[in-house]
Design a protein around this motif. Structure first.
Motif, short mmCIF file in Angstrom:
data_model
loop_
_atom_site.label_atom_id
_atom_site.label_comp_id
_atom_site.label_asym_id
_atom_site.label_seq_id
_atom_site.Cartn_x
_atom_site.Cartn_y
_atom_site.Cartn_z
N MET A 1 101.41 63.82 -20.72
CA MET A 1 102.66 64.57 -20.78
C MET A 1 102.41 65.95 -21.39
N LYS A 2 103.06 66.96 -20.82
CA LYS A 2 102.85 68.32 -21.30
C LYS A 2 103.52 68.53 -22.65
N THR A 3 102.92 69.41 -23.45
CA THR A 3 103.43 69.73 -24.78
C THR A 3 104.34 70.96 -24.71
N ASP A 4 105.01 71.24 -25.82
CA ASP A 4 105.81 72.47 -25.92
C ASP A 4 104.94 73.69 -25.61
N ALA A 5 103.73 73.70 -26.14
CA ALA A 5 102.83 74.85 -25.90
C ALA A 5 102.48 74.99 -24.42
N ASP A 6 102.29 73.88 -23.74
CA ASP A 6 102.00 73.92 -22.29
C ASP A 6 103.16 74.52 -21.51
N VAL A 32 113.06 72.08 -18.86
CA VAL A 32 112.40 70.79 -18.74
C VAL A 32 113.34 69.69 -19.23
N GLY A 33 113.45 68.63 -18.46
CA GLY A 33 114.28 67.50 -18.83
C GLY A 33 113.68 66.69 -19.96
N ALA A 34 114.49 65.83 -20.55
CA ALA A 34 114.04 65.00 -21.66
C ALA A 34 112.89 64.09 -21.26
N ASP A 35 112.80 63.78 -19.97
CA ASP A 35 111.74 62.91 -19.47
C ASP A 35 110.46 63.67 -19.14
N GLY A 36 110.44 64.99 -19.42
CA GLY A 36 109.26 65.80 -19.13
C GLY A 36 109.22 66.36 -17.73
N GLU A 37 110.30 66.16 -16.95
CA GLU A 37 110.37 66.67 -15.58
C GLU A 37 110.76 68.14 -15.57
N ARG A 69 122.01 68.52 -20.70
CA ARG A 69 122.46 68.13 -22.04
C ARG A 69 121.37 67.47 -22.89
N THR A 70 120.22 67.23 -22.27
CA THR A 70 119.08 66.69 -23.03
C THR A 70 117.81 67.51 -22.75
N ALA A 71 117.98 68.66 -22.13
CA ALA A 71 116.84 69.48 -21.71
C ALA A 71 116.37 70.44 -22.80
N THR A 72 115.24 71.06 -22.53
CA THR A 72 114.71 72.13 -23.37
C THR A 72 114.51 73.35 -22.49
N VAL A 73 114.93 74.51 -22.99
CA VAL A 73 114.63 75.79 -22.34
C VAL A 73 113.45 76.40 -23.07
N TYR A 74 112.42 76.74 -22.32
CA TYR A 74 111.24 77.43 -22.84
C TYR A 74 111.33 78.87 -22.37
N SER A 75 111.27 79.82 -23.30
CA SER A 75 111.38 81.23 -22.95
C SER A 75 110.30 82.03 -23.65
N SER A 76 109.67 82.93 -22.91
CA SER A 76 108.61 83.74 -23.51
C SER A 76 109.16 84.75 -24.52
#
Length: 148
Positions: A1-6, A32-37, A69-76
């Protein structure tokens, strides 16, 4: 599973796709969804000269997508908290989508907006904000032409 850094490294990669601008940062965003998708991704100026990365990525999903509602937004770059080109900031869009977590590489420097309040707005709305400063230099490199 990918990490936050990935995932954040992917957002930085996307920022390299941005059309050149002397008046705006080049930013990449991944949702990215809570399931890593991987749910969506976007970058600044992807669809028009004013679109921001987070805005672009969110626009590719239905506004009522329950996965947000369970996702994470990754922003540079820190999501904007002030904006002249659109009625809603990226922080407001993230909050309205119900996204509970944002991971960023680099806080917005005082270049176009003094004292960016994106992370403060997110935190005040209960969004968990995580900063990975080890990726800030890579995000800055993409924007070196703006920083002098």
């Amino acid at each position: 599973m990918k990490t936050d850094a990935d995932w954040l490294a992917r957002a930085v990669e996307l920022s390299r796709l941005c059309p050149f601008s002397e008046t705006a940062f080049s930013v990449g965003a991944v949702i990215v969804g809570a399931d890593g998708e991987l749910l969506s991704e976007g970058y600044s100026r992807e669809t028009d000269e004013k679109v921001h990365a987070e805005e672009s990525a969110l626009a590719k999903l239905p506004a009522d997508d329950p996965r947000l509602r369970t996702a994470t937004v990754y922003s540079s770059l820190e999501p904007c908290g002030e904006r002249a080109s659109r009625p809603r900031t990226c922080a407001q869009l993230i909050i309205a989508a119900g996204v509970p977590r944002v991971v960023l590489a680099w806080r917005e420097p005082d270049l176009f907006v003094t004292g960016c309040q994106g992370t403060a707005l997110l935190a005040a709305a209960g969004v968990e904000v995580v900063e990975l400063p080890e990726l800030a230099e890579a995000a800055r490199e993409v924007n070196a032409h703006l920083l002098g």
